[in-house]
Each structure stands twice: as C-alpha cells, then as structure tokens.
Design a protein around this motif. Sequence first.
Motif, PDB file in Angstrom:
ATOM      1  N   THR A 189     -12.553  10.349  46.923  1.00 28.56           N
ATOM      2  CA  THR A 189     -12.772   9.898  45.601  1.00 28.56           C
ATOM      3  C   THR A 189     -13.572  11.014  44.792  1.00 28.56           C
ATOM      4  O   THR A 189     -14.559  11.566  45.497  1.00 28.56           O
ATOM      5  CB  THR A 189     -13.540   8.632  45.499  1.00 28.56           C
ATOM      6  N   PHE A 190     -13.427  10.898  43.225  1.00 22.40           N
ATOM      7  CA  PHE A 190     -14.100  11.795  42.657  1.00 22.40           C
ATOM      8  C   PHE A 190     -15.643  11.444  42.733  1.00 22.40           C
ATOM      9  O   PHE A 190     -16.602  12.286  42.840  1.00 22.40           O
ATOM     10  CB  PHE A 190     -13.687  11.837  41.171  1.00 22.40           C
ATOM     11  N   GLU A 191     -15.777  10.125  42.613  1.00 20.83           N
ATOM     12  CA  GLU A 191     -17.304   9.604  42.924  1.00 20.83           C
ATOM     13  C   GLU A 191     -18.075  10.079  44.143  1.00 20.83           C
ATOM     14  O   GLU A 191     -19.200  10.428  43.903  1.00 20.83           O
ATOM     15  CB  GLU A 191     -17.015   8.022  42.546  1.00 20.83           C
ATOM     16  N   ASP A 192     -17.340   9.984  44.893  1.00 23.73           N
ATOM     17  CA  ASP A 192     -17.743  10.450  46.396  1.00 23.73           C
ATOM     18  C   ASP A 192     -18.357  11.827  46.160  1.00 23.73           C
ATOM     19  O   ASP A 192     -19.393  12.474  46.748  1.00 23.73           O
ATOM     20  CB  ASP A 192     -16.979  10.198  47.652  1.00 23.73           C
ATOM     21  N   LEU A 193     -17.516  12.646  45.817  1.00 21.36           N
ATOM     22  CA  LEU A 193     -17.647  14.079  45.732  1.00 21.36           C
ATOM     23  C   LEU A 193     -18.716  14.554  44.914  1.00 21.36           C
ATOM     24  O   LEU A 193     -19.537  15.370  45.284  1.00 21.36           O
ATOM     25  CB  LEU A 193     -16.481  14.790  45.339  1.00 21.36           C
ATOM     26  N   ILE A 205     -16.940  18.168  51.425  1.00 23.34           N
ATOM     27  CA  ILE A 205     -16.012  19.174  52.156  1.00 23.34           C
ATOM     28  C   ILE A 205     -16.116  19.292  53.520  1.00 23.34           C
ATOM     29  O   ILE A 205     -14.935  19.301  54.286  1.00 23.34           O
ATOM     30  CB  ILE A 205     -16.623  20.533  51.642  1.00 23.34           C
ATOM     31  N   GLN A 206     -17.030  18.708  54.090  1.00 19.73           N
ATOM     32  CA  GLN A 206     -17.271  18.634  55.545  1.00 19.73           C
ATOM     33  C   GLN A 206     -16.314  17.569  56.052  1.00 19.73           C
ATOM     34  O   GLN A 206     -15.661  17.670  57.113  1.00 19.73           O
ATOM     35  CB  GLN A 206     -18.594  18.148  56.383  1.00 19.73           C
ATOM     36  N   GLN A 207     -16.197  16.404  55.373  1.00 23.89           N
ATOM     37  CA  GLN A 207     -15.176  15.379  55.636  1.00 23.89           C
ATOM     38  C   GLN A 207     -13.844  15.917  55.585  1.00 23.89           C
ATOM     39  O   GLN A 207     -12.962  15.609  56.450  1.00 23.89           O
ATOM     40  CB  GLN A 207     -15.252  14.271  54.702  1.00 23.89           C
ATOM     41  N   ILE A 208     -13.436  16.677  54.631  1.00 23.23           N
ATOM     42  CA  ILE A 208     -11.970  16.989  54.431  1.00 23.23           C
ATOM     43  C   ILE A 208     -11.724  18.224  55.744  1.00 23.23           C
ATOM     44  O   ILE A 208     -10.923  18.200  55.992  1.00 23.23           O
ATOM     45  CB  ILE A 208     -11.991  17.964  53.118  1.00 23.23           C
ATOM     46  N   PHE A 255     -10.587  21.755  60.863  1.00 22.91           N
ATOM     47  CA  PHE A 255     -11.080  22.994  60.415  1.00 22.91           C
ATOM     48  C   PHE A 255     -12.523  22.994  60.389  1.00 22.91           C
ATOM     49  O   PHE A 255     -13.168  21.860  59.988  1.00 22.91           O
ATOM     50  CB  PHE A 255     -10.577  23.451  59.135  1.00 22.91           C
ATOM     51  N   SER A 256     -13.300  24.026  61.001  1.00 18.22           N
ATOM     52  CA  SER A 256     -14.812  23.971  60.891  1.00 18.22           C
ATOM     53  C   SER A 256     -15.463  25.107  60.069  1.00 18.22           C
ATOM     54  O   SER A 256     -14.727  26.273  59.901  1.00 18.22           O
ATOM     55  CB  SER A 256     -15.347  23.796  62.283  1.00 18.22           C
ATOM     56  N   THR A 296     -19.077  26.980  58.814  1.00 17.88           N
ATOM     57  CA  THR A 296     -20.560  27.023  58.665  1.00 17.88           C
ATOM     58  C   THR A 296     -21.279  26.338  57.594  1.00 17.88           C
ATOM     59  O   THR A 296     -20.697  26.066  56.514  1.00 17.88           O
ATOM     60  CB  THR A 296     -20.957  28.383  58.792  1.00 17.88           C
ATOM     61  N   ASP A 297     -22.547  26.117  57.688  1.00 16.45           N
ATOM     62  CA  ASP A 297     -23.276  25.599  56.622  1.00 16.45           C
ATOM     63  C   ASP A 297     -23.405  26.360  55.363  1.00 16.45           C
ATOM     64  O   ASP A 297     -22.937  26.022  54.210  1.00 16.45           O
ATOM     65  CB  ASP A 297     -24.604  25.321  56.988  1.00 16.45           C
ATOM     66  N   ALA A 298     -23.227  27.817  55.459  1.00 18.94           N
ATOM     67  CA  ALA A 298     -23.255  28.750  54.522  1.00 18.94           C
ATOM     68  C   ALA A 298     -21.868  28.695  53.951  1.00 18.94           C
ATOM     69  O   ALA A 298     -21.623  28.807  52.614  1.00 18.94           O
ATOM     70  CB  ALA A 298     -23.473  30.224  54.950  1.00 18.94           C
ATOM     71  N   GLN A 299     -20.722  28.565  54.664  1.00 19.48           N
ATOM     72  CA  GLN A 299     -19.542  28.506  54.112  1.00 19.48           C
ATOM     73  C   GLN A 299     -19.088  27.179  53.173  1.00 19.48           C
ATOM     74  O   GLN A 299     -18.501  27.102  52.194  1.00 19.48           O
ATOM     75  CB  GLN A 299     -18.220  28.562  55.331  1.00 19.48           C
ATOM     76  N   VAL A 300     -19.719  26.234  53.878  1.00 19.41           N
ATOM     77  CA  VAL A 300     -19.514  24.833  53.102  1.00 19.41           C
ATOM     78  C   VAL A 300     -20.396  25.040  51.594  1.00 19.41           C
ATOM     79  O   VAL A 300     -19.864  24.650  50.828  1.00 19.41           O
ATOM     80  CB  VAL A 300     -20.240  23.531  53.787  1.00 19.41           C
ATOM     81  N   GLN A 301     -21.612  25.503  51.699  1.00 27.29           N
ATOM     82  CA  GLN A 301     -22.273  25.891  50.278  1.00 27.29           C
ATOM     83  C   GLN A 301     -21.376  26.598  49.539  1.00 27.29           C
ATOM     84  O   GLN A 301     -21.402  26.461  48.219  1.00 27.29           O
ATOM     85  CB  GLN A 301     -23.599  26.363  50.733  1.00 27.29           C
ATOM     86  N   GLN A 302     -20.805  27.777  49.995  1.00 30.92           N
ATOM     87  CA  GLN A 302     -20.019  28.649  49.286  1.00 30.92           C
ATOM     88  C   GLN A 302     -18.841  27.935  48.567  1.00 30.92           C
ATOM     89  O   GLN A 302     -18.542  28.251  47.343  1.00 30.92           O
ATOM     90  CB  GLN A 302     -19.542  30.038  50.031  1.00 30.92           C
ATOM     91  N   VAL A 303     -18.171  26.980  49.237  1.00 29.23           N
ATOM     92  CA  VAL A 303     -17.046  26.418  48.688  1.00 29.23           C
ATOM     93  C   VAL A 303     -17.341  25.298  47.798  1.00 29.23           C
ATOM     94  O   VAL A 303     -16.902  25.266  46.708  1.00 29.23           O
ATOM     95  CB  VAL A 303     -16.362  25.617  50.078  1.00 29.23           C
ATOM     96  N   ALA A 304     -18.591  24.610  48.194  1.00 27.71           N
ATOM     97  CA  ALA A 304     -19.361  23.602  47.067  1.00 27.71           C
ATOM     98  C   ALA A 304     -19.428  24.525  45.817  1.00 27.71           C
ATOM     99  O   ALA A 304     -19.324  23.818  44.652  1.00 27.71           O
ATOM    100  CB  ALA A 304     -20.413  23.177  47.751  1.00 27.71           C
ATOM    101  N   ALA A 305     -20.052  25.562  45.816  1.00 26.60           N
ATOM    102  CA  ALA A 305     -20.319  26.344  44.664  1.00 26.60           C
ATOM    103  C   ALA A 305     -19.358  26.503  43.818  1.00 26.60           C
ATOM    104  O   ALA A 305     -19.258  26.463  42.372  1.00 26.60           O
ATOM    105  CB  ALA A 305     -21.384  27.563  45.090  1.00 26.60           C
ATOM    106  N   ALA A 306     -18.271  26.763  44.554  1.00 27.00           N
ATOM    107  CA  ALA A 306     -16.871  27.150  43.730  1.00 27.00           C
ATOM    108  C   ALA A 306     -16.227  25.999  43.553  1.00 27.00           C
ATOM    109  O   ALA A 306     -15.163  26.274  42.645  1.00 27.00           O
ATOM    110  CB  ALA A 306     -16.149  28.246  44.547  1.00 27.00           C
TER     111      ALA A 306
END
Length: 94
Positions: free
Chosen positions: A30-34, A42-45, A51-52, A54-64
């Motif tokens: 849900t939008f609310e959860d995100l 992102i980690q849940q998806i 797919f795994s 790294t924490d740095a990649q998660v942060q990069q995806v989150a920023a974008a």
Amino acid sequence: MKGEVAWGSYSDHALAWNQRMGDPNVLVVTFEDLKQDLSAGIQQICSFIGFSLTDAQVQQVAAASTFNAMKESQLPRQHGNMGNVIFRKGEVGD
C-alpha cells in the motif's frame, strides 16, 4: 463513480484484484505502508521476488522512489498535461 475516466473504473480494478488476495504470487503493497517506511517496503518487495539488495542499494532505490524524485524526473517528459492529475501531493489521505 461511473468509471468514466481515462484510466477506467477504480471499482472494477479493485474487485478484480480482490479475487487475487489469497494468491501466493500476489504481494499487496500500500501507498500508506511505503510512505511510513519506504526502505522496509523495498526490502519486502525484494524478498517477495527472491532478490536481495545491500543496504546501500536499498537506500539508492528509496531515494529514487520518493514522490518528489519521481515527479521531478517524469512529470514533464512522459505525462504531459496528465502529469498534474497523476502526480498530486504524494500524501496519505489526499
């Protein structure tokens, strides 16, 4: 309410997906959860699709993947006049 909009009836869309709620190949995000915790979403998806990152990649995806980042990068190029309809405020409850 009549579904007379460019992208079709939301009710029809919701009813179609409601039939898939128990399907193990469907992940409901849900939008609310995100909005509450984008990195966790992102980690849940990633976990769901096997797919795994790294924490740095998660942060990069989150920023974008923030509302503002997507609005700034996509609004003028791909959505034209519909951009202001698609990209509203990016807030829960709007």
